[in-house]
Design an enzyme around this catalytic site. Sequence first.
Site, PDB file in Angstrom:
ATOM      1  N   ASP A   1      46.348  47.811  45.502  1.00  0.00           N
ATOM      2  CA  ASP A   1      45.285  47.003  45.771  1.00  0.00           C
ATOM      3  C   ASP A   1      44.088  47.972  46.396  1.00  0.00           C
ATOM      4  OD1 ASP A   1      46.737  44.678  44.546  1.00  0.00           O
ATOM      5  OD2 ASP A   1      47.409  44.271  46.567  1.00  0.00           O
TER       6      ASP A   1
ATOM      7  N   GLU B   1      40.772  38.007  39.597  1.00  0.00           N
ATOM      8  CA  GLU B   1      40.928  38.106  40.995  1.00  0.00           C
ATOM      9  C   GLU B   1      40.252  39.406  41.573  1.00  0.00           C
ATOM     10  OE1 GLU B   1      45.223  37.977  41.114  1.00  0.00           O
ATOM     11  OE2 GLU B   1      45.288  39.791  40.204  1.00  0.00           O
TER      12      GLU B   1
END
Length: 561
Positions: free
Chosen positions: A64, A235
Amino acid sequence: MRPIVALTALATVLFAGQAAAQTEARFTDTWLRADHMVDQNYPIDVPEKPGYYRNPILPGYSPDPSIDRVGDAYYMVNSTFAHFPGIPVWKSTDLVNWTQIGNAIDRPGQLDFSGLGVSRGVFAPAISHHDGTFYIVNTCVDCKGQFVITAKDPAGPWSDPTWLPFGGIDPSLFFDKDGRAYITWNDGPIGGSTYDGHRAIWMQEFDPKTLTIAGEKKQIVNGGADFSQKPIWIEGPHIYHINDWYYLMPAEGGTAEGHSQVVFRSKNVWGPYEPWEKNPILTQRDLPRDRANPITSAGHADLIQTPAGEWYAIFLAVRPYGDDLYNTGRETFLLPVKWVDGWPVILDRGKPIPYSEKRPKGLGDAPQANPYHHNVRGYDPMKWLSIRGASDGFLTVSDGGKVMTVKALSQPIGDVNAKPAFVGLRQPSNFTAMDTKVEFSPNEGDRAGLMMVQSDDAWVFCGVTKRNGVSEIALIQRASKDDPRDGVVLNAQTVDAKDGVHVTLGVRREKLYCMYNPAADHMTTDMKRLAWDADATVLSTRKAGGFVGTLIGPYAYSQKP
């Protein structure tokens, strides 16, 4: 052989150079080493050549990624879930060589991970800079939700969290050219989900001075790039204002092999956002699974522009050693971005992610640290991770990091309410081993040695213990939640531990090995094999679940307080 039972209570370590007490384990000469070329049956050799860099730029458990540039410096952060310290902060001047300068979550009072599984906690931090202040917005899953922290210096200290009143995950800040700020995130769609994985992207205005949100929140994307295809898990959104367009770039498809990156654009920051007809702009899901040396599961990207005007993307991906099997977790990769008809493209459809690519222009040619070879000795508090809290309640370090003394606690691995006496480094390669000398005088049921941990339910221990009054070197494994919490003994041998034992725990792709040698033998190069071809796939994300990568390091546990 019966599993070893374990249980005790938290206490502080007092160690000032004396021999380790009975409830302490002393680890010396701890050495992490990794090299892809250790096995000629799996040859990955990407030599450094002038004008090129090698992927991944952050090997091992670095998911991430989020990036921002301030002047000539780049700053990046990653997820750390319930590990501590959390949210590493990295700095680079060339996008290729990264130095960790701090951890944004480095004080126990900032976040409380008590009772959380290893893959809960901090998800997908996003870093931004505006008007002399650095911001990180993030989600603490199962621990109060969305928050923002700030710092004047990205190395820290970072502020305590200011909590934000909305649900979902993956918030990201966008500062527009007019000074106004917006926060975007993933949450359920208006009217609720109509299929599994149906999510939406939301946005609301943000006040960077008061760290509050204001005005009406708005759903700006429902489902994903093509709603008719029932896209899942939209997302990780980021917004960019480039020329006359606002670009919204989220991930889509889930963080496994179906992962991808898509892009939308609008003339107005609030939309409507139209998807590009040639989405996705990054994915590996269409490539043959049996290709050589694959990189898979690519997505969760962020864009950055260099002073020379080039655009690059950082993103996560994985390097499996088998059929979607990888123990190293999701890693950070870098690729150049090209623009096609006004749209950013990270990688042409159907093309595999390259292990080597041209360096950014004008950022120098400093030699890159080899991502396929690691040689780390001793303890560095910035890089070693513990589980659910700080290690200062059980760990003391001396002799410049060469000696680690671990208090054997009754808080075992496998109990989500425990903070076990474990510290570890990220497994950076499919060929990784750690060596140490452990000195420990166990009582019945105690253990101290090296452990590889993927989750509360998936770990492997290689070290010293005592069973039925006999000191042993043992290989103990917990492969799933169905195994006893204290694991299953795979093999054990009687050992003379009075002068310490040299221990090696390592993996060769899907194979795990545990070796030892009593220190009294003075033959550390002639290690005995307790196991050589044990199953390492129990530490893979596919089998263990969750979102982290394997950590490897010292662990100590005592049955009695």
